[in-house]
Design a protein around this motif. Sequence first.
Motif, PDB file in Angstrom:
ATOM      1  N   ARG A   1     -13.383   6.029   3.576  1.00 19.09           N
ATOM      2  CA  ARG A   1     -13.703   5.625   2.209  1.00 19.09           C
ATOM      3  C   ARG A   1     -12.416   5.546   1.394  1.00 19.09           C
ATOM      4  NH1 ARG A   1     -17.236  11.138   1.370  1.00 19.09           N
ATOM      5  NH2 ARG A   1     -15.613  12.626   1.960  1.00 19.09           N
ATOM      6  N   ASN A   2     -12.312   4.493   0.609  1.00 22.35           N
ATOM      7  CA  ASN A   2     -11.172   4.252  -0.280  1.00 22.35           C
ATOM      8  C   ASN A   2      -9.872   3.980   0.471  1.00 22.35           C
ATOM      9  OD1 ASN A   2     -12.867   4.818  -2.554  1.00 22.35           O
ATOM     10  ND2 ASN A   2     -12.470   7.009  -2.270  1.00 22.35           N
ATOM     11  N   GLU A   3      -9.962   3.640   1.762  1.00 28.48           N
ATOM     12  CA  GLU A   3      -8.773   3.271   2.520  1.00 28.48           C
ATOM     13  C   GLU A   3      -9.020   1.959   3.257  1.00 28.48           C
ATOM     14  OE1 GLU A   3      -6.948   7.712   3.517  1.00 28.48           O
ATOM     15  OE2 GLU A   3      -7.454   6.343   5.144  1.00 28.48           O
ATOM     16  N   ALA A   4      -7.935   1.319   3.681  1.00 31.97           N
ATOM     17  CA  ALA A   4      -8.041   0.058   4.406  1.00 31.97           C
ATOM     18  C   ALA A   4      -8.497   0.288   5.840  1.00 31.97           C
ATOM     19  CB  ALA A   4      -6.689  -0.649   4.396  1.00 31.97           C
TER      20      ALA A   4
ATOM     21  N   THR B   1       0.847  -1.198   0.000  1.00 31.65           N
ATOM     22  CA  THR B   1       0.000   0.000   0.000  1.00 31.65           C
ATOM     23  C   THR B   1       0.875   1.237   0.000  1.00 31.65           C
ATOM     24  OG1 THR B   1      -1.713  -1.147   1.256  1.00 31.65           O
ATOM     25  CG2 THR B   1      -1.787   1.267   1.250  1.00 31.65           C
ATOM     26  N   PRO B   2       0.663   2.168  -0.922  1.00 37.98           N
ATOM     27  CA  PRO B   2       1.452   3.412  -0.895  1.00 37.98           C
ATOM     28  C   PRO B   2       1.301   4.109   0.452  1.00 37.98           C
ATOM     29  CG  PRO B   2       0.223   3.243  -2.951  1.00 37.98           C
ATOM     30  CD  PRO B   2      -0.257   2.119  -2.064  1.00 37.98           C
ATOM     31  N   ALA B   3       2.410   4.614   0.960  1.00 37.16           N
ATOM     32  CA  ALA B   3       2.439   5.355   2.233  1.00 37.16           C
ATOM     33  C   ALA B   3       1.931   4.525   3.405  1.00 37.16           C
ATOM     34  CB  ALA B   3       1.652   6.653   2.117  1.00 37.16           C
ATOM     35  N   HIS B   4       2.141   3.195   3.359  1.00 40.13           N
ATOM     36  CA  HIS B   4       1.582   2.355   4.422  1.00 40.13           C
ATOM     37  C   HIS B   4       2.175   2.703   5.788  1.00 40.13           C
ATOM     38  CE1 HIS B   4       5.260  -0.010   3.612  1.00 40.13           C
ATOM     39  NE2 HIS B   4       5.127  -0.451   4.829  1.00 40.13           N
ATOM     40  N   LYS B   5       3.389   3.227   5.813  1.00 37.49           N
ATOM     41  CA  LYS B   5       3.991   3.598   7.097  1.00 37.49           C
ATOM     42  C   LYS B   5       3.290   4.802   7.725  1.00 37.49           C
ATOM     43  CE  LYS B   5       8.617   1.684   6.510  1.00 37.49           C
ATOM     44  NZ  LYS B   5      10.077   1.958   6.510  1.00 37.49           N
TER      45      LYS B   5
ATOM     46  N   ASP C   1     -11.758  11.254   8.346  1.00 39.50           N
ATOM     47  CA  ASP C   1     -11.260  10.007   8.931  1.00 39.50           C
ATOM     48  C   ASP C   1     -10.120   9.385   8.127  1.00 39.50           C
ATOM     49  OD1 ASP C   1     -12.921   9.911  11.171  1.00 39.50           O
ATOM     50  OD2 ASP C   1     -14.567   9.040  10.024  1.00 39.50           O
ATOM     51  N   SER C   2      -9.537  10.147   7.227  1.00 35.17           N
ATOM     52  CA  SER C   2      -8.478   9.602   6.386  1.00 35.17           C
ATOM     53  C   SER C   2      -7.203   9.381   7.190  1.00 35.17           C
ATOM     54  CB  SER C   2      -8.180  10.553   5.216  1.00 35.17           C
ATOM     55  OG  SER C   2      -7.016  10.143   4.535  1.00 35.17           O
ATOM     56  N   ASN C   3      -6.852   8.103   7.394  1.00 39.16           N
ATOM     57  CA  ASN C   3      -5.606   7.818   8.106  1.00 39.16           C
ATOM     58  C   ASN C   3      -4.387   8.243   7.306  1.00 39.16           C
ATOM     59  OD1 ASN C   3      -5.449   6.474  10.839  1.00 39.16           O
ATOM     60  ND2 ASN C   3      -7.182   5.397   9.941  1.00 39.16           N
ATOM     61  N   LEU C   4      -4.507   8.265   5.985  1.00 38.04           N
ATOM     62  CA  LEU C   4      -3.400   8.769   5.171  1.00 38.04           C
ATOM     63  C   LEU C   4      -3.186  10.247   5.430  1.00 38.04           C
ATOM     64  CD1 LEU C   4      -1.254   8.627   3.001  1.00 38.04           C
ATOM     65  CD2 LEU C   4      -3.054   8.891   1.274  1.00 38.04           C
ATOM     66  N   GLU C   5      -4.263  11.034   5.416  1.00 37.44           N
ATOM     67  CA  GLU C   5      -4.112  12.477   5.610  1.00 37.44           C
ATOM     68  C   GLU C   5      -3.675  12.821   7.029  1.00 37.44           C
ATOM     69  OE1 GLU C   5      -7.686  14.407   4.296  1.00 37.44           O
ATOM     70  OE2 GLU C   5      -7.523  13.578   2.266  1.00 37.44           O
ATOM     71  N   TRP C   6      -4.244  12.141   8.024  1.00 37.49           N
ATOM     72  CA  TRP C   6      -3.785  12.385   9.386  1.00 37.49           C
ATOM     73  C   TRP C   6      -2.327  11.939   9.549  1.00 37.49           C
ATOM     74  CZ3 TRP C   6      -5.832  15.779  12.277  1.00 37.49           C
ATOM     75  CH2 TRP C   6      -7.205  16.012  12.307  1.00 37.49           C
ATOM     76  N   GLY C   7      -1.975  10.846   8.884  1.00 33.18           N
ATOM     77  CA  GLY C   7      -0.578  10.422   8.921  1.00 33.18           C
ATOM     78  C   GLY C   7       0.338  11.475   8.325  1.00 33.18           C
ATOM     79  N   GLU C   8      -0.093  12.108   7.238  1.00 38.82           N
ATOM     80  CA  GLU C   8       0.698  13.188   6.629  1.00 38.82           C
ATOM     81  C   GLU C   8       0.799  14.392   7.561  1.00 38.82           C
ATOM     82  OE1 GLU C   8      -0.450  14.327   2.725  1.00 38.82           O
ATOM     83  OE2 GLU C   8       0.096  12.401   1.828  1.00 38.82           O
ATOM     84  N   TRP C   9      -0.300  14.712   8.238  1.00 42.33           N
ATOM     85  CA  TRP C   9      -0.289  15.866   9.146  1.00 42.33           C
ATOM     86  C   TRP C   9       0.704  15.655  10.286  1.00 42.33           C
ATOM     87  CZ3 TRP C   9      -1.383  17.310  14.193  1.00 42.33           C
ATOM     88  CH2 TRP C   9      -1.597  18.677  14.407  1.00 42.33           C
ATOM     89  N   PHE C  10       0.685  14.473  10.879  1.00 49.83           N
ATOM     90  CA  PHE C  10       1.632  14.193  11.953  1.00 49.83           C
ATOM     91  C   PHE C  10       3.055  14.087  11.420  1.00 49.83           C
ATOM     92  CE2 PHE C  10      -2.230  13.056  14.259  1.00 49.83           C
ATOM     93  CZ  PHE C  10      -1.948  13.564  15.518  1.00 49.83           C
ATOM     94  N   TYR C  11       3.224  13.548  10.232  1.00 50.74           N
ATOM     95  CA  TYR C  11       4.547  13.462   9.624  1.00 50.74           C
ATOM     96  C   TYR C  11       5.114  14.858   9.386  1.00 50.74           C
ATOM     97  CZ  TYR C  11       8.126  12.367   6.100  1.00 50.74           C
ATOM     98  OH  TYR C  11       9.308  12.265   5.395  1.00 50.74           O
ATOM     99  N   ALA C  12       4.282  15.765   8.883  1.00 54.52           N
ATOM    100  CA  ALA C  12       4.751  17.113   8.561  1.00 54.52           C
ATOM    101  C   ALA C  12       5.265  17.833   9.799  1.00 54.52           C
ATOM    102  CB  ALA C  12       3.635  17.917   7.901  1.00 54.52           C
ATOM    103  N   GLY C  13       4.543  17.688  10.907  1.00 55.42           N
ATOM    104  CA  GLY C  13       4.968  18.342  12.134  1.00 55.42           C
ATOM    105  C   GLY C  13       6.032  17.583  12.888  1.00 55.42           C
ATOM    106  N   SER C  14       6.051  16.270  12.738  1.00 54.69           N
ATOM    107  CA  SER C  14       7.091  15.420  13.314  1.00 54.69           C
ATOM    108  C   SER C  14       7.338  15.768  14.789  1.00 54.69           C
ATOM    109  CB  SER C  14       8.368  15.547  12.483  1.00 54.69           C
ATOM    110  OG  SER C  14       9.353  14.651  12.903  1.00 54.69           O
TER     111      SER C  14
END
Length: 463
Positions: free
Chosen positions: A114-117, A41-45, A212-225
């Motif tokens: 929607r559209n996510e695992a 899955t892209p960006a699975h991490k 509820d997008s875990n991809l987008e929330w994952g990106e938000w937390f990644y950006a702020g690190s």
Amino acid sequence: MKRSLKVLFIILLVSYRLQAQHEHTDSSPHHHSHYLEHLETPAHKLIFPSSTPDRIISNLTDDQAHTFAVNWRTDQYVSNGVVEVALATEGPEFLLGDIRRIKANSQKIENQNRNEALVKATYHSALVNNLQPNTTYVYRVGNGDKNDDYWSEWFQIKTAKTDKSEPFSFIYFGDAQNHIKSLWSRVIRSSYRKFPEIDFMLHAGDLVNDRDSNLEWGEWFYAGSFIHATVPSVMTPGNHEYRDGVLTSLWRPQFTLPENGPTEDLQETCFSIDYQDMKLISIDSEAFDESIESRNAQIEWLESVLKANTKKWTTIFTHYPVYSTAEGRDNWELREAIKPLIDKYGVDLVLQGHDHTYARGFPENKGQGLTVVKDIGTVYAVSVSGPKMYESKDQEWMVRRGEYIQLFQIITVSENSISYGAYTPIGTLYDSFKIIKKNGKKKLINMMPDTPTRLKEDFVKPE
């Protein structure tokens, strides 16, 4: 001889594969992953948790001089969460002294956007208390094991001051929302690089685009690190944290915000915080828009908070602008409900998002074009930090506007003044002013740079 070696090799290979298969089906978190089938899955991490903490964030509490809140996420094989905290030292000697352990509240959450695992995680939250004001601490989060692999790194965090005359600063962001990892990350990182000594960060809603997008929330937390873990944050939800009037299921598990709002449904979305000599108030404008019960509760509650307020400075932050920057986006119901209270109780700043442009000014603007404006009322700001861009319309209330520009705002509150600067990701000052309040009188000094107003049409030609 060669045949015997070949047979031995086959036996060893089969044994190795059986051992590997056993390790991947073991119930221990050391050897198991929910998500082997999603490794492609892209960006699975960014999406899926592990036994090592991720999405670590500290939040403002209503007693920032003596406490801070921290949240994080793991996979569901970690059922317990622990915070370790100690006074920061010049070297690693804090490891030799008293390290306090605080047990977190842990809850298992499953959500599928929607559209996510489907994502299964344990969310942990803890309140670290009994701290000294204006003091630097170290902390880490984990499962309580002796194995460092299942702990975060040690973070450093400083508690707030108690002296009301001491200045403090915070960064204010409009919507991040889209392309968060690729295009918003440089904004929050640039803000921290330019102003590393800030006391907290404030987000005016639409942190993500799809609630509820875990991809987008994952990106938000990644950006702020690590910034999220070392600089406390405070946030109000936007319309994209909602869908059909329902708040994202991830809001309360991943943030710990004050629960002093008007109703249970509005806990951690509508609240107030006393920070030194400033009252900071979050209005949940999407709930206000969607529910008449929420609207009435927030109006009544806001008046009670403002009426009882003893702080010199008052700031409201909310997602929908009281004064919009464009036609067709007017939030007249919000304005008619809360502006009389803003005027009655002398609110100093209203910080907003939603319109994906920049504007700053005040209504009934009789001082446009002046450097010094006497008897100033409330200053309203609308800003955007992400890359989604709209157009605006020049209006009388605006002193400065801008389009197609990503910004963050540094706000410094002192005993008798508030200083405000809006910066681009490359450090260019786009807008600036100062409010001075003494002896019950308030004036504004415009300090805008001598640069042209940015308009989208200058960069994107119409089709």
